[in-house]
Design an enzyme around this catalytic site. Structure first.
Site, mmCIF file in Angstrom:
data_model
loop_
_atom_site.group_PDB
_atom_site.id
_atom_site.type_symbol
_atom_site.label_atom_id
_atom_site.label_comp_id
_atom_site.label_asym_id
_atom_site.label_seq_id
_atom_site.Cartn_x
_atom_site.Cartn_y
_atom_site.Cartn_z
ATOM 1 N N ARG A 308 76.323 67.453 -3.629
ATOM 2 C CA ARG A 308 75.097 66.888 -4.414
ATOM 3 C C ARG A 308 75.837 65.725 -5.120
ATOM 4 O O ARG A 308 77.073 65.619 -5.287
ATOM 5 C CB ARG A 308 74.797 67.905 -5.740
ATOM 6 C CG ARG A 308 73.589 68.913 -5.239
ATOM 7 C CD ARG A 308 72.374 68.479 -4.665
ATOM 8 N NE ARG A 308 71.492 69.275 -4.701
ATOM 9 C CZ ARG A 308 70.170 69.200 -4.458
ATOM 10 N NH1 ARG A 308 69.677 67.978 -4.613
ATOM 11 N NH2 ARG A 308 69.346 70.356 -4.226
ATOM 12 N N TRP A 311 75.056 64.508 -11.383
ATOM 13 C CA TRP A 311 74.011 64.189 -12.440
ATOM 14 C C TRP A 311 74.618 64.026 -13.695
ATOM 15 O O TRP A 311 74.363 64.694 -14.535
ATOM 16 C CB TRP A 311 72.989 65.301 -12.280
ATOM 17 C CG TRP A 311 72.314 65.194 -10.876
ATOM 18 C CD1 TRP A 311 72.525 64.399 -10.015
ATOM 19 C CD2 TRP A 311 71.537 66.223 -10.456
ATOM 20 N NE1 TRP A 311 71.684 64.892 -9.027
ATOM 21 C CE2 TRP A 311 71.257 66.222 -8.864
ATOM 22 C CE3 TRP A 311 70.933 67.458 -10.957
ATOM 23 C CZ2 TRP A 311 70.522 66.977 -8.356
ATOM 24 C CZ3 TRP A 311 70.136 68.175 -10.160
ATOM 25 C CH2 TRP A 311 70.008 68.077 -8.827
ATOM 26 N N ASP A 412 64.460 59.698 -9.047
ATOM 27 C CA ASP A 412 64.067 60.900 -8.169
ATOM 28 C C ASP A 412 63.728 62.097 -9.072
ATOM 29 O O ASP A 412 63.701 62.059 -10.378
ATOM 30 C CB ASP A 412 65.433 61.318 -7.551
ATOM 31 C CG ASP A 412 65.389 62.172 -6.249
ATOM 32 O OD1 ASP A 412 64.269 62.371 -5.934
ATOM 33 O OD2 ASP A 412 66.263 62.387 -5.737
ATOM 34 N N GLU A 415 59.340 67.238 -10.195
ATOM 35 C CA GLU A 415 58.395 68.085 -9.819
ATOM 36 C C GLU A 415 58.642 69.534 -10.206
ATOM 37 O O GLU A 415 58.165 70.571 -9.806
ATOM 38 C CB GLU A 415 58.581 68.273 -8.319
ATOM 39 C CG GLU A 415 58.196 66.789 -7.592
ATOM 40 C CD GLU A 415 59.552 66.193 -7.403
ATOM 41 O OE1 GLU A 415 59.530 65.108 -6.478
ATOM 42 O OE2 GLU A 415 60.699 66.769 -7.518
ATOM 43 N N ASP A 482 61.687 62.851 0.881
ATOM 44 C CA ASP A 482 62.842 63.349 1.664
ATOM 45 C C ASP A 482 62.147 64.016 2.967
ATOM 46 O O ASP A 482 61.848 65.183 3.226
ATOM 47 C CB ASP A 482 63.536 64.609 1.203
ATOM 48 C CG ASP A 482 64.236 64.253 -0.103
ATOM 49 O OD1 ASP A 482 64.460 62.897 -0.392
ATOM 50 O OD2 ASP A 482 64.650 64.940 -0.904
ATOM 51 N N HIS A 547 69.269 55.529 4.164
ATOM 52 C CA HIS A 547 69.665 56.548 3.198
ATOM 53 C C HIS A 547 70.789 57.018 4.164
ATOM 54 O O HIS A 547 70.528 57.892 5.132
ATOM 55 C CB HIS A 547 68.519 57.563 3.000
ATOM 56 C CG HIS A 547 68.816 58.415 1.897
ATOM 57 N ND1 HIS A 547 67.764 58.916 1.164
ATOM 58 C CD2 HIS A 547 69.758 59.019 1.454
ATOM 59 C CE1 HIS A 547 68.226 59.693 0.259
ATOM 60 N NE2 HIS A 547 69.642 59.516 0.463
#
Length: 692
Positions: A308, A311, A412, A415, A482, A547
């Protein structure tokens, strides 16, 4: 009968019902045996998957009690020429005309027998009309005959019902998906009969288009208002809709100077996998580069079975030593630099502790920080109902992103608000869930505006994947999210076409997609053919962007010389279109016509474009007014069957002329089916495109 110039309400005999017409169109029809409005009580059952909160183990909405509103009284308010429909002691709907649009405002009456939580309204339909919109769609464009659910979520990996893989993935992490699952639902639809309906509600809802007689809207609240307009053309319909919803702000010219090169790897000059080496390779091949998009600018974290981004929203000193100086160097070369951000914080980052101590994070029902599971790791989410969170996080964007010279970023996620969350302001998480993506775009937009970077040639461009109504007022650009690295119709290459065209019917005019997807699956990894076909498609959209997907992409632009030459060629094709695309951007800004658009907007009498079969009709589009693009979206295909509307068309690559109708053309790699209108003002530009 009561009426004004635009609105007519004709009461039935013995006052047992009514017909409501707006601008001559029958909108509502009510009688005691078939009431137009129904109230109810509901029990939502929306369960996140325990292994991955972005997917859902179950989405069910049971209406436990329904109450048909048979009796109605029509009240005319002469002072402002408005009306009220009073349905017994339960509900009233105020009817007003504002800016020549019909506004319906339902509300419960004080004497109502229940605190009704579910609302349903039937709108009269034409059996032959096509319906578009409902947010971003991946599977179908014309929604007639379907019941669309409105819930922000990850769309899933496989939307095919009869698939063993789908059942396995659903069992493991709930990520199979359905035809209607999307990052960006919106309670807005447009009819081929040139009217639109927009419902102002973030509650779970359904737009049901299965009946030939009516369209039924259902929501788990009484909506604040329902807006409707009728026009005499498709273009005017979208103009009215986007004037009401708000249009994305104009984009700066730099976005069109070439492609956005998505590359990662840091700033070690001696590393062949680093940013500098890849950019040098692209330049040497005569690739037109407008910007570098480095999603790993903040660092990388590796977890069990997952890699990942870190963040922790500031640049990684380890990977990107002195990034501000490198950005200045790029700017001097006319190249922009973009990063990445989302609404989570990793717990080993320097900002997590401060956010937790100050109550900036979403909490669970016990009042503790909500640890949101994402397969092999977890992270907390910003609570955007807390005003202090806004000031704190905007400060972070200003200092650590805008302050170091970023020209934009991928904005990004958003949701994932859990339905059992405890929010700072006490909001109902079931409703806040669908609103959160709008607020996530808004906090980014405010930071950009407060730094004076929202207008002009130096404007920052961030791009969002999730959203809802009001997103167009904050997010300057969207992307399709994605997609899988595949030719799959519902979540691969073809789905990005459906995505772009459908978005145009809910006010989104500026959108794009990752070239050849982002989602790496064991059975779906980028191939040379897929990458080249996706490159061809992307060249004929607003933004051309790769990407790299944290080094797990499979085939990429530098994988062999043939691919690199092809990539360079279509980057130049895209840059060659800059004057034309600038005009398309201006057109959206002025009248709301999207850059990528459904052909029927300009060829309304041609009903072929509304047909749901053959499905291939939905995989072609107009880029601006004058280019018709029919991408090759099937593996191994070297010919393409397509439909041309009635006009004089010229094939970009051969110069051959065509008129309207079904045709089959050769479509080898390097020659995707693209046609321009012979009467176009950009004819000279198009005729030289093949030599770019």
């Amino acid at each position: 009968m009561t009426s004004n110039k635009l609105l007519t309400i004709k009461q039935h005999e013995h006052k047992k019902g009514f017909d409501l017409r707006f601008k001559g169109r029958l909108i509502l029809q009510h009688n005691m045996d078939d009431p137009c409005a129904i109230l109810g009580l509901h029990e939502p059952n929306i369960q996140m998957h325990p292994r991955y909160v972005g997917f859902y183990k179950k989405i069910k909405n049971r209406v436990t009690q329904a109450y048909s509103l048979n009796q109605v009284v029509i009240e005319e308010i002469t002072q402002n020429k408005s009306y009220k429909l009073k349905f017994g002691e339960e509900l009233e709907i105020a009817i007003n005309i504002v800016d020549k649009r019909l506004i319906l405002e339902p509300k419960l009456l004080s004497g109502s027998r229940e605190q009704w939580t579910h609302f349903s309204l039937k709108l009269i339909a034409n059996a032959e009309e096509a319906i578009y919109g409902g947010g971003e769609q991946f599977s179908y464009l014309n929604l007639r005959g379907r019941n669309l659910r409105l819930w922000v979520q990850e769309p899933g990996f496989i939307k095919t019902k009869k698939s063993v893989l789908k059942y396995i993935i659903d069992f493991l992490i709930g990520a199979g998906g359905e035809w209607w699952t999307t990052y960006f639902p919106q309670a807005t639809f447009v009819s081929s009969d040139n009217y639109y309906v927009h419902v102002e509600s973030y509650a779970y809802g359904e737009l049901d288009f299965r009946s030939k007689r009516y369209h039924q809207i259902r929501f788990n609240e009484i909506p604040a208002r329902i807006i409707l307009d009728v026009q005499d053309s498709a273009i005017k319909t979208l103009k009215s809709l986007t004037e009401y919803l708000g249009r994305q702000r104009p984009l700066p010219d730099w976005i069109l100077d070439g492609l956005w090169l998505g590359i990662i790897g840091g700033l070690n000059e001696s590393d062949p996998d680093g940013i500098q080496a890849k950019l040098a390779k692209a330049k040497a091949a005569n690739v037109k580069v407008a910007a570098i998009w480095a999603e790993d600018w903040s660092g990388i974290r590796k977890f069990k079975a997952q890699t990942r981004l870190f963040w922790n929203w500031k640049y990684s000193q380890e990977l990107y030593t002195d990034l501000p100086a490198y950005i200045e160097k790029l700017h001097a070369e006319g190249i922009r630099f973009l990063g990445y951000s989302n609404c989570f914080l990793m717990k080993d980052g320097e900002y997590y502790k401060e956010a937790e101590e100050n109550g900036y994070l979403v909490k669970n029902h016990q009042g503790d920080t909500y640890d949101l599971r994402m397969y092999s790791f977890s992270a907390p989410m910003l609570d955007l109902t807390n005003p202090k969170t806004w000031e704190w996080f905007k400060g972070m964007i200003k200092e650590h992103m805008i302050g170091i010279g970023l020209d934009g970023w991928m904005c990004d996620f958003a949701e994932y608000i859990p339905t059992d969350a405890k929010l700072h302001d006490g909001s109902d998480p079931y409703k806040h869930h669908n609103e959160y993506p709008v607020l996530w775009a808004k906090i980014n937009a405010e930071a950009v505006k407060e730094m004076g970077r929202d207008t002009g040639e130096d404007a920052i461009v961030f791009f969002s994947r999730s959203g809802n109504y009001n997103s167009t007022n904050y997010s300057p650009l969207t992307w399709a999210g994605d997609q899988s690295m595949s030719f799959a119709l519902d979540m691969g290459l073809a789905s990005t076409i459906t995505s772009a065209v459908s978005w145009g019917f809910v006010g989104v005019g500026f959108t794009h997609a990752d070239i050849a997807g982002e989602l790496l699956l064991p059975w779906a990894k980028r191939t040379k053919e897929l990458f080249m076909r996706a490159t061809e498609l992307s060249a004929f959209t607003l933004i051309m962007r790769t990407h790299e997907s944290k080094g797990l992409s499979g085939w990429s632009w530098y994988s062999d010389q043939d691919t690199l030459d092809h990539f360079a060629k279509f980057s130049r094709v895209h840059a060659h279109l800059k004057p034309y695309l600038k005009n398309a951007i201006q057109e959206y800004s002025e009248i709301g016509t999207p850059v990528v658009r459904h052909p029927y907007l300009h060829y309304e009498k041609d009903l072929t474009f509304h047909k749901q079969k053959p499905r291939i009709i939905q995989y072609e589009f107009l880029l601006g007014r004058d280019l018709l693009v029919a991408p090759v979206y099937k593996k191994g295909a070297e010919k393409r069957k397509l439909y041309l509307p009635n006009d004089d068309w010229i094939h970009i690559w051969t110069g051959k002329e065509y008129q309207g109708g079904w045709i089959t053309v050769d479509a080898p790699l390097w020659e995707p089916p693209v046609f321009f209108r012979k009467s176009s003002n950009y004819k000279d530009l198009f005729e030289t495109l093949k030599d770019a």
